[in-house]
Design an enzyme around this catalytic site. Structure first.
Site, short mmCIF file in Angstrom:
data_model
loop_
_atom_site.label_atom_id
_atom_site.label_comp_id
_atom_site.label_asym_id
_atom_site.label_seq_id
_atom_site.Cartn_x
_atom_site.Cartn_y
_atom_site.Cartn_z
N HIS A 69 -49.95 -47.65 57.44
CA HIS A 69 -51.01 -46.88 58.09
C HIS A 69 -50.46 -45.51 58.47
O HIS A 69 -49.29 -45.38 58.84
CB HIS A 69 -51.52 -47.58 59.34
CG HIS A 69 -52.23 -48.87 59.05
ND1 HIS A 69 -53.48 -48.90 58.48
CD2 HIS A 69 -51.85 -50.16 59.23
CE1 HIS A 69 -53.85 -50.16 58.33
NE2 HIS A 69 -52.88 -50.96 58.77
N CYS A 129 -55.56 -41.33 56.74
CA CYS A 129 -55.88 -42.64 56.18
C CYS A 129 -57.17 -42.57 55.36
O CYS A 129 -57.24 -43.09 54.25
CB CYS A 129 -56.02 -43.67 57.30
SG CYS A 129 -56.34 -45.34 56.69
#
Length: 111
Positions: A22, A34
């Site tokens: 992430h 992201c």
């Protein structure tokens, strides 16, 4: 950090790519890094499937943010060139994100 690994089976042919992790640029739902990486990578996968009909081997999921895509070897030269063009476009877009947000994404090219 998002880790993008691009595996080549020749200097000019991408055989597979893997995304994991992430970005942690912002809280969930507001993370533009992201979102950008996801849009670019899923857009490339969907384009390959829709425009070339190539059956990709896809693995995804998990809490760690994971996508792996393998391009089959059994495609015609013409189709392979189209797939590679789409993958090259994906890589250029990801490299653009990396230039701006390198603290949150790392691209590894295994040539």
């Amino acid at each position: 950090m998002i880790k993008v690994t691009i595996d080549y089976d020749s200097p000019e042919r991408i055989h597979s790519f893997t995304l994991s992790g992430h970005a942690d640029f912002a809280k969930k739902g507001s993370d533009i890094v992201c979102a950008g990486v996801s849009a670019v990578s899923f857009g490339a996968v969907n384009s390959i499937i829709s425009l070339t009909g190539v059956p990709l081997e896809i693995e995804q999921g998990g809490e760690g943010g994971y996508l792996r895509c393998v391009i089959p070897d059994e495609t015609s030269q013409d189709t392979q060139e189209k797939v590679q063009l789409l993958l090259d476009g994906m890589l250029i877009s990801l490299q653009t994100i990396e230039r701006e947000y390198g603290k949150y994404i790392k691209i590894i090219l295994n040539k």
